[in-house]
Design a protein around this motif. Structure first.
Motif, PDB file in Angstrom:
ATOM      1  N   MET A  50       0.834  -1.206   0.000  1.00 12.13           N
ATOM      2  CA  MET A  50       0.000   0.000   0.000  1.00 12.13           C
ATOM      3  C   MET A  50       0.869   1.255   0.000  1.00 12.13           C
ATOM      4  SD  MET A  50      -3.323  -0.764   2.394  1.00 12.13           S
ATOM      5  CE  MET A  50      -2.415  -0.878   3.912  1.00 12.13           C
ATOM      6  N   THR A  51       1.938   1.227   0.754  1.00  6.61           N
ATOM      7  CA  THR A  51       2.819   2.387   0.864  1.00  6.61           C
ATOM      8  C   THR A  51       3.504   2.707  -0.451  1.00  6.61           C
ATOM      9  OG1 THR A  51       3.222   1.857   3.176  1.00  6.61           O
ATOM     10  CG2 THR A  51       4.778   3.349   2.136  1.00  6.61           C
ATOM     11  N   THR A  52       3.897   1.686  -1.191  1.00 11.40           N
ATOM     12  CA  THR A  52       4.633   1.900  -2.438  1.00 11.40           C
ATOM     13  C   THR A  52       3.733   1.960  -3.672  1.00 11.40           C
ATOM     14  OG1 THR A  52       5.018  -0.481  -2.617  1.00 11.40           O
ATOM     15  CG2 THR A  52       6.732   0.850  -1.552  1.00 11.40           C
ATOM     16  N   GLY A  53       2.431   1.801  -3.506  1.00 10.71           N
ATOM     17  CA  GLY A  53       1.517   1.907  -4.632  1.00 10.71           C
ATOM     18  C   GLY A  53       1.342   0.630  -5.427  1.00 10.71           C
ATOM     19  N   ILE A  54       1.837  -0.479  -4.917  1.00 13.14           N
ATOM     20  CA  ILE A  54       1.633  -1.764  -5.595  1.00 13.14           C
ATOM     21  C   ILE A  54       0.163  -2.164  -5.486  1.00 13.14           C
ATOM     22  CG2 ILE A  54       2.169  -4.235  -5.474  1.00 13.14           C
ATOM     23  CD1 ILE A  54       5.022  -3.407  -4.663  1.00 13.14           C
ATOM     24  N   LEU A  55      -0.428  -1.958  -4.312  1.00 11.04           N
ATOM     25  CA  LEU A  55      -1.842  -2.230  -4.080  1.00 11.04           C
ATOM     26  C   LEU A  55      -2.571  -0.923  -3.821  1.00 11.04           C
ATOM     27  CD1 LEU A  55      -1.781  -5.259  -1.599  1.00 11.04           C
ATOM     28  CD2 LEU A  55      -2.584  -5.290  -3.953  1.00 11.04           C
ATOM     29  N   ARG A  56      -3.816  -0.845  -4.298  1.00 10.99           N
ATOM     30  CA  ARG A  56      -4.648   0.292  -3.933  1.00 10.99           C
ATOM     31  C   ARG A  56      -4.959   0.198  -2.448  1.00 10.99           C
ATOM     32  NH1 ARG A  56      -8.764  -0.669  -8.717  1.00 10.99           N
ATOM     33  NH2 ARG A  56      -9.006  -2.462  -7.385  1.00 10.99           N
ATOM     34  N   LYS A  57      -5.125   1.325  -1.808  1.00 10.66           N
ATOM     35  CA  LYS A  57      -5.384   1.332  -0.370  1.00 10.66           C
ATOM     36  C   LYS A  57      -6.649   0.551  -0.020  1.00 10.66           C
ATOM     37  CE  LYS A  57      -2.409   4.958   0.846  1.00 10.66           C
ATOM     38  NZ  LYS A  57      -1.394   4.582  -0.033  1.00 10.66           N
ATOM     39  N   SER A  58      -7.684   0.651  -0.841  1.00 10.80           N
ATOM     40  CA  SER A  58      -8.929  -0.075  -0.555  1.00 10.80           C
ATOM     41  C   SER A  58      -8.707  -1.585  -0.626  1.00 10.80           C
ATOM     42  CB  SER A  58     -10.034   0.345  -1.523  1.00 10.80           C
ATOM     43  OG  SER A  58      -9.654   0.079  -2.864  1.00 10.80           O
ATOM     44  N   ASP A  59      -7.928  -2.047  -1.603  1.00 14.00           N
ATOM     45  CA  ASP A  59      -7.624  -3.474  -1.706  1.00 14.00           C
ATOM     46  C   ASP A  59      -6.760  -3.927  -0.535  1.00 14.00           C
ATOM     47  OD1 ASP A  59      -9.038  -3.592  -4.092  1.00 14.00           O
ATOM     48  OD2 ASP A  59      -7.239  -3.354  -5.334  1.00 14.00           O
ATOM     49  N   GLY A  60      -5.792  -3.094  -0.171  1.00  8.81           N
ATOM     50  CA  GLY A  60      -4.927  -3.423   0.950  1.00  8.81           C
ATOM     51  C   GLY A  60      -5.691  -3.510   2.260  1.00  8.81           C
ATOM     52  N   LEU A  61      -6.629  -2.605   2.459  1.00  8.02           N
ATOM     53  CA  LEU A  61      -7.425  -2.637   3.689  1.00  8.02           C
ATOM     54  C   LEU A  61      -8.275  -3.900   3.758  1.00  8.02           C
ATOM     55  CD1 LEU A  61      -8.457   1.110   4.010  1.00  8.02           C
ATOM     56  CD2 LEU A  61      -6.796  -0.154   5.377  1.00  8.02           C
ATOM     57  N   GLN A  62      -8.804  -4.342   2.631  1.00 13.45           N
ATOM     58  CA  GLN A  62      -9.566  -5.599   2.615  1.00 13.45           C
ATOM     59  C   GLN A  62      -8.664  -6.775   2.973  1.00 13.45           C
ATOM     60  OE1 GLN A  62     -11.382  -5.701  -1.252  1.00 13.45           O
ATOM     61  NE2 GLN A  62     -13.234  -4.681  -0.535  1.00 13.45           N
ATOM     62  N   LEU A  63      -7.447  -6.772   2.460  1.00  5.44           N
ATOM     63  CA  LEU A  63      -6.510  -7.843   2.798  1.00  5.44           C
ATOM     64  C   LEU A  63      -6.142  -7.806   4.278  1.00  5.44           C
ATOM     65  CD1 LEU A  63      -4.154  -7.727  -0.319  1.00  5.44           C
ATOM     66  CD2 LEU A  63      -5.893  -9.436   0.217  1.00  5.44           C
ATOM     67  N   MET A  64      -6.004  -6.608   4.838  1.00  3.62           N
ATOM     68  CA  MET A  64      -5.692  -6.479   6.259  1.00  3.62           C
ATOM     69  C   MET A  64      -6.843  -6.990   7.129  1.00  3.62           C
ATOM     70  SD  MET A  64      -2.638  -5.368   6.566  1.00  3.62           S
ATOM     71  CE  MET A  64      -2.337  -4.499   8.074  1.00  3.62           C
ATOM     72  N   VAL A  65      -8.077  -6.735   6.715  1.00  3.22           N
ATOM     73  CA  VAL A  65      -9.239  -7.259   7.458  1.00  3.22           C
ATOM     74  C   VAL A  65      -9.220  -8.781   7.427  1.00  3.22           C
ATOM     75  CG1 VAL A  65     -11.762  -7.447   7.428  1.00  3.22           C
ATOM     76  CG2 VAL A  65     -10.681  -5.218   7.182  1.00  3.22           C
ATOM     77  N   GLY A  66      -8.900  -9.356   6.280  1.00  2.00           N
ATOM     78  CA  GLY A  66      -8.793 -10.811   6.185  1.00  2.00           C
ATOM     79  C   GLY A  66      -7.690 -11.359   7.074  1.00  2.00           C
ATOM     80  N   ALA A  67      -6.556 -10.672   7.123  1.00  2.00           N
ATOM     81  CA  ALA A  67      -5.447 -11.123   7.973  1.00  2.00           C
ATOM     82  C   ALA A  67      -5.814 -11.029   9.444  1.00  2.00           C
ATOM     83  CB  ALA A  67      -4.201 -10.281   7.685  1.00  2.00           C
TER      84      ALA A  67
END
Length: 146
Positions: free
Chosen positions: A106-123
């Motif tokens: 998310m920090t480097t722009g590889i993932l969109r923040k919204s996609d990253g947040l969904q992955l974090m919720v899953g984790a």
């Protein structure tokens, strides 16, 4: 700038929940395990987990560009490779490494923040499934006397 303690802590990475459960409390050191041993538990720092994902991203991106793909498609391929290289959510150490990889993406722009947040919720959901690790120290009991 010196490396923080959290990025240099060795985290065992497991490919299955059974492997994590059978590992026991003592983790082998990287030097004590033969590199070609099939039952060896790979131990790496959180920084190494991120670097592993970055290598996958870089390799996929350069391969796609070499095939003549447009930047947008090359980045999509590389992002998929980055996500595929992230650790499985099969142990506390894996989840920590996974979250570190997601935050870096998310920090480097590889993932969109919204996609990253969904992955974090899953984790975080996966983390909640595992039993709590025993903490023998704990907080002292508070006396009920006035």
């Amino acid at each position: 700038m010196p490396a923080s303690a959290s990025e240099t802590v060795a985290v065992p990475l497991f490919r299955s929940a059974e492997a994590a459960a059978n590992a026991g409390p003592a983790q082998p050191s990287p030097e004590a395990v033969a590199p070609d041993a099939p039952s060896a538990v790979p131990v790496m720092s959180l920084k190494d987990a991120i670097l592993n994902c970055r290598k996958a991203w870089n390799h996929a991106f350069t391969t796609a560009k070499a095939r003549g793909e447009h930047d947008v498609h090359a980045r999509e391929d590389a992002t998929a490779a980055y996500c595929a290289a992230m650790p499985f959510l099969t142990s506390h150490g894996n989840i920590r490494a996974y979250m570190a990889c997601v935050c870096h993406a998310m920090t480097t722009g590889i993932l969109r923040k919204s996609d990253g947040l969904q992955l974090m919720v899953g984790a975080r959901s996966a983390f909640a499934v595992f039993p709590r690790e025993h903490n023998p120290g704990g907080r002292p009991l508070v006396s009920q006397h006035p």
